[in-house]
Design an enzyme around this catalytic site. Sequence first.
Site, PDB file in Angstrom:
ATOM      1  N   GLY A  32       0.852  -1.194   0.000  1.00 22.03           N
ATOM      2  CA  GLY A  32       0.000   0.000   0.000  1.00 22.03           C
ATOM      3  C   GLY A  32       0.880   1.233   0.000  1.00 22.03           C
ATOM      4  CG  LEU A  33      -0.723   4.880  -1.765  1.00 23.27           C
ATOM      5  CD1 LEU A  33      -1.731   6.034  -1.757  1.00 23.27           C
ATOM      6  CD2 LEU A  33       0.280   5.036  -2.907  1.00 23.27           C
ATOM      7  CB  SER A  34       4.484   6.187   1.949  1.00 25.23           C
ATOM      8  OG  SER A  34       5.125   6.632   3.113  1.00 25.23           O
ATOM      9  N   GLY A  37      -0.711   2.544   6.521  1.00 21.44           N
ATOM     10  CA  GLY A  37      -0.906   1.820   7.787  1.00 21.44           C
ATOM     11  C   GLY A  37      -0.287   0.431   7.816  1.00 21.44           C
ATOM     12  CE  LYS A  38       3.531  -0.074   3.121  1.00 21.53           C
ATOM     13  NZ  LYS A  38       3.103   1.330   3.015  1.00 21.53           N
ATOM     14  CB  SER A  39       4.797  -0.063   9.726  1.00 26.04           C
ATOM     15  OG  SER A  39       5.615  -0.039   8.611  1.00 26.04           O
ATOM     16  CB  SER A 106       5.743  -4.273  -2.649  1.00 28.84           C
ATOM     17  OG  SER A 106       4.690  -4.391  -1.726  1.00 28.84           O
TER      18      SER A 106
HETATM   19  P1  ADP Z   1       3.103   2.609   6.321  1.00 30.23           P
HETATM   20  O1  ADP Z   1       3.821   1.491   7.007  1.00 30.23           O
HETATM   21  O2  ADP Z   1       2.015   2.136   5.385  1.00 30.23           O
HETATM   22  O3  ADP Z   1       4.011   3.621   5.684  1.00 30.23           O
HETATM   23  P2  ADP Z   1       2.579   3.536   8.977  1.00 30.23           P
HETATM   24  O4  ADP Z   1       1.947   2.373   9.672  1.00 30.23           O
HETATM   25  O5  ADP Z   1       4.028   3.802   9.220  1.00 30.23           O
HETATM   26  O6  ADP Z   1       2.280   3.409   7.411  1.00 30.23           O
HETATM   27  O7  ADP Z   1       1.794   4.875   9.324  1.00 30.23           O
HETATM   28  C1  ADP Z   1       0.393   4.964   9.313  1.00 30.23           C
HETATM   29  C2  ADP Z   1      -0.013   6.064  10.296  1.00 30.23           C
HETATM   30  O8  ADP Z   1      -1.418   6.247  10.238  1.00 30.23           O
HETATM   31  C3  ADP Z   1       0.349   5.712  11.729  1.00 30.23           C
HETATM   32  O9  ADP Z   1       0.789   6.886  12.390  1.00 30.23           O
HETATM   33  C4  ADP Z   1      -1.007   5.227  12.292  1.00 30.23           C
HETATM   34  O10 ADP Z   1      -1.094   5.409  13.684  1.00 30.23           O
HETATM   35  C5  ADP Z   1      -1.972   6.142  11.549  1.00 30.23           C
HETATM   36  N1  ADP Z   1      -3.339   5.626  11.404  1.00 30.23           N
HETATM   37  C6  ADP Z   1      -4.460   6.326  11.696  1.00 30.23           C
HETATM   38  N2  ADP Z   1      -5.565   5.608  11.451  1.00 30.23           N
HETATM   39  C7  ADP Z   1      -5.153   4.415  10.995  1.00 30.23           C
HETATM   40  C8  ADP Z   1      -5.842   3.236  10.552  1.00 30.23           C
HETATM   41  N3  ADP Z   1      -7.171   3.161  10.561  1.00 30.23           N
HETATM   42  N4  ADP Z   1      -5.096   2.184  10.126  1.00 30.23           N
HETATM   43  C9  ADP Z   1      -3.760   2.249  10.113  1.00 30.23           C
HETATM   44  N5  ADP Z   1      -3.032   3.327  10.515  1.00 30.23           N
HETATM   45  C10 ADP Z   1      -3.725   4.410  10.951  1.00 30.23           C
END
Ligand code: ADP
Length: 208
Positions: A32-34, A37-39, A106
């Site tokens: 998914g996009l940066s 919420g992946k991590s 990815s």
């Molecule tokens: P990625 O790994 O995709 O780059 P991150 O997990 O690092 O994304 O960041 C996502 C951010 O969005 C985090 O700060 C998380 O707390 C916030 N967030 C808010 N709402 C949601 C949600 N419903 N699902 C996932 N993340 C969320």
Amino acid sequence: MSDNVVWHSHPVDQQARAEQKQQMPLVIWFTGLSASGKSTIAGALEQILTQQGYHTYLLDGDNVRHGLCKDLGFSDNDRKENIRRVGEVARLGADSGLIILAAFISPFREDRRLVRDILPKDQFVEVFVDAPLAVCQQRDPKGLYAKVERGEIKSFTGIDSPYETPQAPEVHIDAQALSVAESINRLLEYLHQAGVLKAGYEPVAVSA
Ligand code: ADP
């Protein structure tokens, strides 16, 4: 690869390692996009699986770029090589009997397909963490979109580098509509139905 490099089979195989751990090895691949919420989702899922006694390892896109992939940048070729290497590490992890969680933008379908194809059948679960670009830009936990806006980062996925959405992911998470807890419950439900969770599961609490 040289013709003289021959695969050597060893007596302890994936099945033996999985039996010892009493679990089904698997790669759960979050794309998914940066900032979608992946991590966050992968980390929370790993915590629950670990608490329940499963053996896991989380491969995180930002973390591998500090070591395994620190020589790679963000050109299309380097992104491909990044995913190829991580896919091979995920395969080794699953071969060792682990449940691997991999959180990587990815962006290219072909690269995700290559990872699926190097794994045994049914050991790759693609999870599309789907949040609109505007939501990701607003979340921006690492300030990356702000840097893109200021012209400090080029070739950023979703802005000036493509993201190819999955066409048939095993799990599609609407990460705008669902909370992290609801997303985890969707994943637990899928893993339960796929026979990965041996003793059933308790959904995590979802606050109103
Ligand atoms: P990625 O790994 O995709 O780059 P991150 O997990 O690092 O994304 O960041 C996502 C951010 O969005 C985090 O700060 C998380 O707390 C916030 N967030 C808010 N709402 C949601 C949600 N419903 N699902 C996932 N993340 C969320």
